[in-house]
Design a protein around this motif. Structure first.
Motif, mmCIF file in Angstrom:
data_model
loop_
_atom_site.group_PDB
_atom_site.id
_atom_site.type_symbol
_atom_site.label_atom_id
_atom_site.label_comp_id
_atom_site.label_asym_id
_atom_site.label_seq_id
_atom_site.Cartn_x
_atom_site.Cartn_y
_atom_site.Cartn_z
ATOM 1 N N PHE A 1 0.831 -0.973 0.329
ATOM 2 C CA PHE A 1 0.128 0.244 -0.199
ATOM 3 C C PHE A 1 0.949 1.137 -0.340
ATOM 4 O O PHE A 1 1.138 1.923 0.771
ATOM 5 N N HIS A 2 1.619 1.492 -1.009
ATOM 6 C CA HIS A 2 2.732 2.415 -0.851
ATOM 7 C C HIS A 2 2.218 3.612 -0.894
ATOM 8 O O HIS A 2 3.068 4.470 -0.164
ATOM 9 N N ASP A 3 0.992 3.588 -1.612
ATOM 10 C CA ASP A 3 0.934 5.235 -1.998
ATOM 11 C C ASP A 3 -0.138 5.818 -0.406
ATOM 12 O O ASP A 3 -0.877 6.808 -0.435
ATOM 13 N N LYS A 4 -0.690 4.573 0.253
ATOM 14 C CA LYS A 4 -0.768 5.108 1.686
ATOM 15 C C LYS A 4 0.150 5.715 2.205
ATOM 16 O O LYS A 4 -0.270 5.850 4.103
ATOM 17 N N ALA A 5 1.410 5.368 2.452
ATOM 18 C CA ALA A 5 2.235 5.810 3.024
ATOM 19 C C ALA A 5 2.258 8.098 3.822
ATOM 20 O O ALA A 5 2.182 8.780 2.400
ATOM 21 N N ASP A 6 2.362 8.001 4.675
ATOM 22 C CA ASP A 6 2.450 9.751 5.051
ATOM 23 C C ASP A 6 3.509 10.093 6.178
ATOM 24 O O ASP A 6 4.477 8.520 7.041
ATOM 25 N N ASN A 7 3.251 10.944 6.493
ATOM 26 C CA ASN A 7 4.410 11.955 7.565
ATOM 27 C C ASN A 7 3.974 10.665 8.551
ATOM 28 O O ASN A 7 3.138 10.782 9.730
ATOM 29 N N GLY A 8 4.787 10.483 9.663
ATOM 30 C CA GLY A 8 4.849 10.061 11.165
ATOM 31 C C GLY A 8 5.157 8.834 11.097
ATOM 32 O O GLY A 8 4.849 7.635 11.878
ATOM 33 N N MET A 9 4.627 8.232 9.983
ATOM 34 C CA MET A 9 4.487 6.807 9.711
ATOM 35 C C MET A 9 5.939 6.102 10.076
ATOM 36 O O MET A 9 7.045 6.704 10.507
ATOM 37 N N LYS A 10 5.869 4.619 11.055
ATOM 38 C CA LYS A 10 7.190 4.628 11.750
ATOM 39 C C LYS A 10 8.128 3.603 10.932
ATOM 40 O O LYS A 10 7.469 2.659 10.078
ATOM 41 N N ILE A 11 8.778 3.196 10.902
ATOM 42 C CA ILE A 11 9.894 2.396 9.743
ATOM 43 C C ILE A 11 10.608 1.433 11.134
ATOM 44 O O ILE A 11 11.699 1.889 12.173
ATOM 45 N N ILE A 12 10.156 0.541 11.337
ATOM 46 C CA ILE A 12 10.521 -0.699 12.213
ATOM 47 C C ILE A 12 11.475 -1.924 11.302
ATOM 48 O O ILE A 12 11.428 -2.366 10.394
ATOM 49 N N THR A 13 12.987 -2.738 12.366
ATOM 50 C CA THR A 13 12.998 -3.282 11.666
ATOM 51 C C THR A 13 12.710 -4.608 12.504
ATOM 52 O O THR A 13 12.627 -4.631 13.715
ATOM 53 N N THR A 14 12.466 -5.944 12.237
ATOM 54 C CA THR A 14 11.806 -7.056 13.379
ATOM 55 C C THR A 14 12.965 -7.758 14.181
ATOM 56 O O THR A 14 12.922 -8.531 15.036
ATOM 57 N N ARG A 15 14.229 -7.196 13.940
ATOM 58 C CA ARG A 15 15.990 -7.942 14.266
ATOM 59 C C ARG A 15 16.773 -7.103 13.939
ATOM 60 O O ARG A 15 16.654 -6.341 12.325
ATOM 61 N N PRO A 16 17.507 -7.019 14.613
ATOM 62 C CA PRO A 16 18.938 -6.535 14.188
ATOM 63 C C PRO A 16 19.428 -6.612 12.938
ATOM 64 O O PRO A 16 18.916 -7.686 12.515
ATOM 65 N N LEU A 17 19.831 -5.765 11.929
ATOM 66 C CA LEU A 17 21.388 -6.092 11.079
ATOM 67 C C LEU A 17 22.118 -6.697 11.116
ATOM 68 O O LEU A 17 23.346 -7.402 12.072
ATOM 69 N N GLY A 18 22.793 -7.574 10.307
ATOM 70 C CA GLY A 18 24.368 -8.199 9.588
ATOM 71 C C GLY A 18 25.030 -9.027 10.514
ATOM 72 O O GLY A 18 26.435 -9.723 10.852
ATOM 73 N N PHE B 1 -7.618 -1.146 2.695
ATOM 74 C CA PHE B 1 -6.520 -0.707 3.819
ATOM 75 C C PHE B 1 -7.084 0.523 4.606
ATOM 76 O O PHE B 1 -7.691 1.171 4.451
ATOM 77 N N SER B 2 -6.659 0.649 5.718
ATOM 78 C CA SER B 2 -6.685 1.225 6.654
ATOM 79 C C SER B 2 -5.719 1.885 8.070
ATOM 80 O O SER B 2 -5.146 0.830 8.828
ATOM 81 N N LYS B 3 -5.627 2.900 8.469
ATOM 82 C CA LYS B 3 -3.838 3.661 9.166
ATOM 83 C C LYS B 3 -4.569 2.942 10.378
ATOM 84 O O LYS B 3 -3.601 2.858 10.934
ATOM 85 N N GLU B 4 -5.370 2.399 10.768
ATOM 86 C CA GLU B 4 -6.030 2.596 12.203
ATOM 87 C C GLU B 4 -5.555 0.656 12.223
ATOM 88 O O GLU B 4 -5.726 0.758 13.304
ATOM 89 N N LYS B 5 -5.626 -0.304 11.631
ATOM 90 C CA LYS B 5 -5.320 -1.143 11.285
ATOM 91 C C LYS B 5 -4.542 -1.857 10.530
ATOM 92 O O LYS B 5 -3.621 -3.395 10.681
ATOM 93 N N HIS B 6 -3.800 -1.038 9.589
ATOM 94 C CA HIS B 6 -3.081 -2.144 9.021
ATOM 95 C C HIS B 6 -1.448 -1.231 8.259
ATOM 96 O O HIS B 6 -1.346 -0.490 8.737
#
Length: 475
Positions: A271-288, A352-357
């Motif tokens: 849902f790339h067109d639904k991206a908006d200010n303030g949305m968080k970038i999460i990594t499910t675990r550390p990298l490398g 899509f709902s930003k309250e749920k997805h």
């Protein structure tokens, strides 16, 4: 202590020599997909050249997708595997009256993998052979790897017939030569890591039900082939998948991987067109997770690396233990991540709902932290990274400053990067922790309509590749 160091080094060198004789390039493991044909320089240009002609023959090659996604009745799916030579057209003695899909694996001689035109000459006749198999063939995923042996070239085509239905189906192939060149190929983690790597592209779109595994396995002896199959059966049982009894290539000294299929009753996280200010970038675990393996292997080539490590307070024995931890991480399936992803996706008949997805999810493998830049491009947003947690930061920094890896944030069978609305990101974090993962919020969207990523300057401690660094605004 000196005698133990000598013994460890001798063991590593013997194992590297063993794998070279099997046709593997153990020292290329640092790239993540160790034997992959270069996508940007070779595969994508080659596909652009042959796509129009093949489309006129009713064979459609998808654009650059991580997995093939289509809609079908999962119970109706059947896989018919064909092994073809490269460079010549053959009769496959197979004809389906309905539209089918194909998942492709190509193993190509290394001197034919360094130019797009050479690659085209190898694969075009094989694709033409497939054109005769059905009125329409959709090639939804292709995976291309390199071999140093000319006689080991082949195309593996898993032809998927199905009845149309309302379930989302995801299919993928990832095949490699080895996960850990310092362990024997019969080590269970070699199979579990390689098949998990293929499954990651299904789990990241929330597809984990009705799992089917069509293994791609080979070894130089019947005994090893049987051991690999036994390990594949064990792995399938452990994750609740069906292991298919299917033809094997019998070419290539060593092959580990699979074509995998799963179903979902959710829409994929695109849902790339639904991206908006303030949305968080999460990594499910550390990298490398690759940096300890690469560093450990490098000690066998240059013993001075051991001296440099010891100056950092890390002896070879400690490095070996860290390497083992990394291999255990790589060889652990991410099915539970897929379950969390699915929880935050809309049903197939739901909006899509930003309250749920969640907005999107992507697999962190070879590119490492660069996948955040890819997400910024897909979502047309300006992302600010605050952090990029690493599994082994000291080893990743060491691998970078000693020129052992171009990108020490890279991995294999890595974690996921998720873009989540503010309304639900705390719930996503909580669910990931409940499943045993170690998630972090590493950034957020700060602006729409601008494809950029800001990153802390200390990212340069872990990335040498200037092409990668040029994608970030350092602050």
């Amino acid at each position: 202590m000196k005698e133990k160091k000598v013994e460890l080094l001798n063991n590593i060198r013997q194992r590297l020599s063993y794998y070279r004789n099997l046709g593997a390039d153990p020292l290329s493991l640092a790239t993540g997909c160790a034997v992959k044909v270069d996508l940007l320089r070779i595969v994508y240009p080659a596909m652009e050249k042959i796509r129009p002609y093949l489309q006129s023959k009713n064979l459609r090659i998808a654009e650059r997708e991580d997995a093939d996604i289509f809609y079908a009745d999962s119970d109706s799916i059947e896989i018919n595997r064909k092994i073809l030579p490269l460079g010549e057209k053959v009769n496959l003695n197979y004809k389906n009256e309905s539209e089918i899909r194909a998942i492709i694996l190509v193993q190509v001689y290394q001197l034919a993998a360094n130019e797009a035109d050479k690659f085209v000459k190898k694969v075009m006749p094989a694709y033409e052979s497939l054109c005769e198999c059905a009125p329409v063939i959709n090639v939804g995923k292709g995976h291309s790897i390199v071999t140093p042996f000319r006689e080991d070239e082949f195309m593996l085509a898993d032809l998927i017939s199905y009845n149309k239905g309302e379930e989302l189906i995801a299919a993928n192939n990832d095949t490699m030569h080895i996960i850990d060149p310092t362990s024997l190929p019969s080590d269970y983690r070699q199979v579990s890591g390689s098949i998990s790597n293929s499954l990651n592209d299904l789990f990241v779109v929330g597809a984990y039900k009705d799992l089917k595994i069509a293994p791609v396995l080979n070894g130089p002896t019947e005994e090893l082939r049987e051991e690999l199959y036994k390990n594949s059966k064990r792995f399938a049982n452990e994750i609740g998948a069906k292991l298919l009894d299917i033809e094997q290539p019998k070419k290539g000294r060593l092959l580990l991987g699979a074509t995998v299929i799963a179903s979902s009753d959710k829409k994929p996280p695109m849902f790339h067109d639904k991206a908006d200010n303030g949305m968080k970038i999460i990594t499910t675990r550390p990298l490398g997770e690759l940096s300890p393996i690469t560093t450990y292997l490098s000690t066998a080539i240059d013993e001075s690396i051991i001296d440099e490590l010891e100056k950092k307070g890390i002896d070879l024995d400690t490095l070996e233990k860290i390497k083992e931890k990394a291999v255990n991480i790589i060889s652990s399936p991410n099915k539970a991540m897929g379950e969390v992803i699915a929880k935050y996706l809309p049903d197939l008949n739901e909006d899509f709902s930003k309250e749920k997805h969640i907005v999107s999810a992507t697999d962190v493998t070879g590119p490492g932290i660069l996948v955040v830049w890819e997400q910024a491009n897909l979502t047309n947003t300006h992302i600010k990274l605050y952090d990029f947690p690493l599994l082994f930061p000291e080893i990743s920094e060491f691998a970078t400053e000693n020129f052992l890896m171009p990108n020490a944030t890279a991995g294999t069978n890595g974690g996921f990067i998720i873009i989540s609305p503010e309304e639900i990101y705390e719930d996503v974090i909580k669910d990931l922790k409940y499943k045993g993962y170690d998630p972090y919020v590493i950034g957020e969207i700060v602006e729409k309509g601008k494809k950029e990523v800001d990153a802390p300057k200390n990212i340069t401690k872990y990335i040498l590749d200037q092409e990668v660094l040029s994608k970030f605004n350092l602050y």
